[in-house]
Motif scaffolding. Structure first.
Motif, short mmCIF file in Angstrom:
data_model
loop_
_atom_site.label_atom_id
_atom_site.label_comp_id
_atom_site.label_asym_id
_atom_site.label_seq_id
_atom_site.Cartn_x
_atom_site.Cartn_y
_atom_site.Cartn_z
N SER A 15 31.99 28.65 38.75
CA SER A 15 30.73 28.23 39.35
C SER A 15 29.54 28.86 38.63
CB SER A 15 30.71 28.62 40.84
OG SER A 15 29.47 28.29 41.42
N LYS A 16 28.43 28.13 38.70
CA LYS A 16 27.20 28.65 38.08
C LYS A 16 26.51 29.70 38.95
CE LYS A 16 26.39 24.25 35.73
NZ LYS A 16 25.45 23.11 35.53
N ILE A 17 27.02 29.92 40.16
CA ILE A 17 26.38 30.88 41.06
C ILE A 17 26.34 32.27 40.46
CG2 ILE A 17 26.63 32.01 43.30
CD1 ILE A 17 27.72 29.42 44.40
N ALA A 18 27.44 32.66 39.81
CA ALA A 18 27.56 34.03 39.29
C ALA A 18 27.30 34.10 37.79
CB ALA A 18 28.94 34.58 39.60
N ASP A 19 26.56 33.13 37.23
CA ASP A 19 26.34 33.14 35.78
C ASP A 19 25.56 34.36 35.32
OD1 ASP A 19 27.78 30.88 35.43
OD2 ASP A 19 26.07 29.53 35.15
N ASN A 20 24.54 34.74 36.08
CA ASN A 20 23.68 35.85 35.67
C ASN A 20 24.09 37.17 36.29
OD1 ASN A 20 22.10 34.05 34.17
ND2 ASN A 20 20.89 33.51 36.01
N HIS A 21 25.22 37.19 36.98
CA HIS A 21 25.64 38.42 37.63
C HIS A 21 26.44 39.29 36.68
CE1 HIS A 21 26.87 41.10 40.87
NE2 HIS A 21 28.11 41.03 40.39
N ARG A 22 26.16 40.57 36.69
CA ARG A 22 26.89 41.53 35.86
C ARG A 22 27.63 42.49 36.79
NH1 ARG A 22 25.99 38.18 33.04
NH2 ARG A 22 24.89 38.10 31.04
N PRO A 23 28.96 42.40 36.82
CA PRO A 23 29.70 43.28 37.74
C PRO A 23 29.57 44.75 37.34
CG PRO A 23 31.19 42.13 36.24
CD PRO A 23 29.83 41.54 36.01
N THR A 24 29.55 45.60 38.36
CA THR A 24 29.45 47.04 38.14
C THR A 24 30.83 47.67 38.21
OG1 THR A 24 29.08 47.40 40.49
CG2 THR A 24 27.13 47.09 39.10
N ALA A 25 30.98 48.81 37.53
CA ALA A 25 32.26 49.53 37.55
C ALA A 25 32.43 50.18 38.92
CB ALA A 25 32.28 50.57 36.45
N LEU A 26 33.62 50.05 39.48
CA LEU A 26 33.90 50.58 40.81
C LEU A 26 34.60 51.92 40.70
CD1 LEU A 26 35.22 47.34 42.57
CD2 LEU A 26 32.88 48.21 42.46
N ASN A 27 34.28 52.81 41.65
CA ASN A 27 34.95 54.11 41.74
C ASN A 27 36.14 53.96 42.68
OD1 ASN A 27 35.75 56.73 41.96
ND2 ASN A 27 33.69 57.56 42.35
N LEU A 28 37.33 53.75 42.11
CA LEU A 28 38.51 53.49 42.93
C LEU A 28 38.87 54.70 43.77
CD1 LEU A 28 40.70 51.56 40.32
CD2 LEU A 28 39.36 50.63 42.21
N THR A 29 38.64 55.89 43.28
CA THR A 29 38.96 57.10 44.06
C THR A 29 38.08 57.20 45.29
OG1 THR A 29 39.59 58.21 42.01
CG2 THR A 29 39.21 59.60 43.94
N ALA A 30 36.79 56.82 45.15
CA ALA A 30 35.89 56.86 46.30
C ALA A 30 36.24 55.77 47.32
CB ALA A 30 34.44 56.70 45.83
N LEU A 31 36.76 54.65 46.85
CA LEU A 31 37.12 53.58 47.78
C LEU A 31 38.26 53.99 48.68
CD1 LEU A 31 36.87 50.42 45.49
CD2 LEU A 31 35.55 50.86 47.56
N ASN A 32 39.28 54.63 48.11
CA ASN A 32 40.43 55.05 48.90
C ASN A 32 41.07 56.23 48.19
OD1 ASN A 32 42.74 55.32 50.45
ND2 ASN A 32 43.08 53.12 50.64
#
Length: 847
Positions: A156-173
């Motif tokens: 989809s074109k919805i996320a064309d300009n989106h840049r994903p950020t790196a996630l902190n997996l340790t902080a998540l769980n």
């Protein structure tokens, strides 16, 4: 006895390994279970106290649930646009439904409300009155969507300009230590395939006034060019709104509490309220069952997206989470006027009732499930859409479509019955061919590898149906019957035919082994010592005479036993004499019977080892990338459908024709091609295999070429396309006969010279009836044979000798190496039972 004990020990070890451990959990495990259950109850409490709109990242409103916190870093800024895109898909579906119903005031009012997006999942949005909800009951959607839909997705074109950020997996769980930082299910392609299997058979339904919601489970498979096998498969849980045809699904894991936050992902507040009320009941009931199970074992996460993957527990791997919005399209049953809508709704309800609880009523064509989809990954930050109108032409994609589960099972049963009929036809043709090739002479013509390829395919079929029958209860009886038919085809008829052919062709193989051994190893010089015969003194002087009749005969030669229906050739006589020993002393060489048993055991072992090896390789190939897997499947299909190539080769090497019945060749070719044609050309096949019509044309053409070559070999000769010298020399039973052959024994039959020199007027054998033709007698049918011959002094290319040199005219007679002539059908019928000349009992080359 030792072997039996060893087998029992292995069996007991397997039972002990596979038996589940029912001992109570340790204190450390109990503490871990308590923490998990407390977290789940906390998530349910948050679900109860929050309302739609409390989670709004744009307004900086977050929830204290894993994955929905601000510090988690998920791409929740895309959620409003994803929800808006899902509403657009709903509007497109319902506006198309309203187009031809604007003349009705009731439908015009409903159409206006849809234009302003007032009506949405589970009821109306804020500001919409109850009349719209009442009118929405007229929209004929499937109330139970258990089934399978399949189609193409595009990014989809919805996320064309989106840049994903790196996630902190340790902080998540912090409780989970991931073995890698690379994400599974990370869709990086531009487009691919999407398949969803819905299961609502045992789901709970909640009805509030005129609206309802029910829980749903779905297995979603997303495939692109980077994924292996069929793609990334995940189990998702969610809710289904039967009145509006909307579906909302989400994955859940240790780093994303999707099922607990599901109401906050809904497209409207009424839909969120319905989902919240249903989940309050179902989630708490699941936690209670989980707590009861924790007394005996460590319970698994009940909403896991990978429930059948045990490696997730031992080696946790992060994977992308998914939220899926689906909108059901209205089944094509008629027009959208108010009166027609009531009729369509009643018809659809009765159709669903008959599908689930069949009474034998005629159903006709069952409309397929058609759905639009929007797939959103909040942690990996991409959005996918189903490919179809109005953005894309219908030829490019039709969103997701497929049969309802009941309709799918009905189609599957019909296809399985067709497979049963195919297998029954194969068994019938094989039995007739076995009856036709019941003598050693006829069995020696059949290629062992042609029958082996057929048996291998039947073995695949038997194992496949046997395995699937253990999984699908609805088709167990018919599938197990099909597996039994395939088992009969391979283990009873196929293997018996193989053993018969193997036994008859044994002397031929051993003769080939002797020739190869003699050619590969130089033989030592042989010193010939002349035997000194016994000298017997008689009245006439010294002379060498044979022993008297009453003298004792040497006993070092084994007797040769001839089968009742076949005389042994010189090679077989020598082989039997050298392989059979009259004594049974310890250490003696194995007898012919023992060798046959050993060969049969080796044959069984090789066949089933090759079958199981190919089967395991094919199972492993399901995890390969789609391109390589497709190449492997096409190559395996091509090898299997090359079943007539070994027979063509054997015809060439033995210079023989008519090894197989034509009904067997044509029937087996058609029956074994039907499954390939079905799976390669039918789009909605029961296994959802991607069609490849060009590959189907290649396979059909390849089988047709083989059949045509077999036919040509029978008419034109087994070596009609082989250059001279490329095949071993072989005797020609249809030679060109010449009158002036000085070496008459090489071409002309016995009796020709005598007949031509005889002056009696009684038309003896060989007398000329007219120029270029002679008449002989067939000793089998006792009828005359009119044989064309090349006239004396004539050339084979002359016009008058064209009949004598014509291939088709020479097919009418056969001349044996001992110079006896017969009708071709007469001698061919004779040679089916005995490879000896009917007149002089001279051994004959195989036909």
């Amino acid at each position: 006895m030792d072997a039996a004990r060893g087998a029992l020990f292995v069996f007991l070890m397997i039972v002990l390994i596979l038996t589940p451990d029912t001992q109570r959990s340790t204190p450390h495990q109990q503490l871990e279970i308590k923490n998990i259950l407390d977290n789940e109850r906390q998530a349910i409490d948050i679900l109860n106290i929050t309302r739609y709109g409390d989670f709004d990242p744009a307004e900086d409103r977050w929830l204290n649930v894993t994955g929905l916190r601000q510090e988690d870093g998920y791409a929740w800024d895309l959620l409003p646009r994803v929800q808006a895109r899902a509403r657009e898909q709903t509007d497109v579906v319902l506006k198309d439904w309203m187009k031809s119903g604007k003349s009705s005031p009731e439908w015009k009012d409903l159409g206006d409300r849809y234009k302003s997006s007032e009506l949405i999942d589970g009821g109306t949005r804020q500001g919409a009155n109850a009349s719209a909800t009442t009118t929405s009951q007229l929209i004929p959607f499937y109330q139970n969507i258990s089934g399978i839909v399949n189609g193409k997705w595009i990014r989809s074109k919805i996320a064309d300009n989106h840049r994903p950020t790196a996630l902190n997996l340790t902080a998540l769980n912090s409780r989970v230590q991931y073995t890698t930082k690379e994400y599974n299910r990370n869709i990086s392609g531009i487009e691919g395939n999407l398949r969803i299997k819905f299961d609502e058979k045992k789901s709970q339904r909640l009805r509030v006034e005129k609206n309802s919601v029910r829980e749903i489970k779905a297995v979603v498979t997303v495939q692109d060019e980077t994924s292996s096998g069929d793609g990334w498969e995940m189990t998702m849980y969610g809710v289904h709104y039967p009145e509006s045809g909307g579906v909302l699904l989400s994955t859940s894991s240790d780093k994303f509490a999707g099922i607990f936050a599901l109401p906050h992902f809904a497209r409207s507040e009424p839909a969120s309220v319905l989902a919240q009320q249903l989940l309050n009941q179902t989630l708490m009931a699941t936690v209670v069952r989980q707590e009861e199970a924790s007394k005996y074992t460590v319970p698994s996460f009940p909403w896991s997206s990978s429930p059948d993957n045990p490696s997730e527990m031992m080696f946790p791997t992060p994977h992308c989470e998914f939220i899926v919005y689906l909108q059901q399209h209205i089944p094509a049953l008629g027009g959208p006027t108010s009166q027609e809508a009531y009729r369509r709704l009643a018809g659809l309800q009765s159709l669903e009732e008959e599908l689930r609880y069949p009474t034998g009523a005629s159903l006709g064509i069952v409309p397929p499930l058609v759905m639009s989809a929007v797939v959103f990954s909040p942690d990996c930050g991409f959005v996918l859409e189903s490919k179809g109108p109005p953005e894309y032409a219908q030829q490019q994609g039709e969103h997701l479509s497929g049969p309802k589960l009941e309709s799918y099972l009905r189609s599957a049963k019909r296809i399985i019955i067709l497979f049963c009929m195919i297998l029954a036809g194969q068994i019938y043709l094989l039995m007739r061919q076995m009856r036709e090739t019941s003598t050693p002479s006829t069995r020696s013509r059949v290629s062992f590898y042609t029958v082996a390829l057929m048996a291998m395919g039947d073995g695949f079929t038997s194992i496949g149906f046997w395995t699937v029958s253990m999984v699908i209860d609805a088709t167990f009886l018919i599938m197990i019957s099909t597996a039994f038919l395939a088992f009969l085809c391979v283990c009873v008829f196929g293997m018996k035919f193989l053993m018969d052919i193997w036994t008859i062709q044994g002397p031929e193989r051993r003769e080939a082994e002797r020739r190869n051994a003699a050619a590969s190893s130089p033989s030592p010089p042989v010193v010939v010592t002349p035997a000194i015969p016994a000298v017997i003194i008689t009245a006439a002087g010294a002379d060498t005479l044979p022993l008297p009749v009453t003298a004792r005969r040497p006993t070092d030669e084994a007797p040769i036993i001839l089968p009742p229906d076949q005389d042994l050739t010189a090679t077989e006589t020598e082989d039997a004499a050298t392989t059979t020993t009259p004594t049974v002393a310890q250490g003696a060489a194995p007898t012919t019977l023992g060798r046959a048993r050993n060969e049969m055991g080796a044959l069984y072992t090789r066949f089933y080892f090759l079958l199981m090896g190919t089967l395991f390789l094919s199972l492993h190939a399901t995890g390969w990338p789609s391109t390589i897997r497709s190449l492997y499947a096409n190559l395996l299909s091509l090898i299997y459908l090359s079943l007539w190539t070994p027979q063509i080769y054997r015809n060439i090497m033995r210079n023989c024709r008519k090894a197989l019945r034509w009904e067997f060749v044509i029937g087996q070719s058609i029956l074994r091609l039907i499954p390939f044609i079905y799976f390669y050309t039918v789009d909605d096949n029961i296994l959802f295999i991607t069609t490849d019509r060009y590959a189907a044309y290649v396979l059909i053409g390849w089988v047709w070429i083989q059949v045509w070559v077999l036919f040509s070999q029978e008419i034109l000769g087994p070596r009609f396309f082989i250059p001279n010298g490329w095949a071993p020399p072989a005797y020609d039973y249809h030679p060109v006969l010449r009158e002036d052959d000085e070496e008459a024994g090489a071409t002309m039959p016995i009796g020709f010279r005598e007949a031509t020199s005889d002056s009696e007027p009684s038309s003896p054998s060989g007398e000329s009836k007219k120029k270029g033709q002679r008449t002989f007698d067939c000793a089998i049918c006792m009828q005359s044979i009119d044989v064309p011959v090349v006239s004396a002094g004539g050339a084979e290319g002359d016009t008058g000798n064209s009949l004598a040199t014509s291939l088709f005219s020479r097919r009418a007679y056969m001349v044996t190496p001992c110079r006896h002539i017969f009708h071709s059908p007469c001698l061919e019928g004779w040679m089916r039972y005995r490879l000896q000349c009917p007149i002089c009992r001279e051994n004959l080359p195989p036909l």
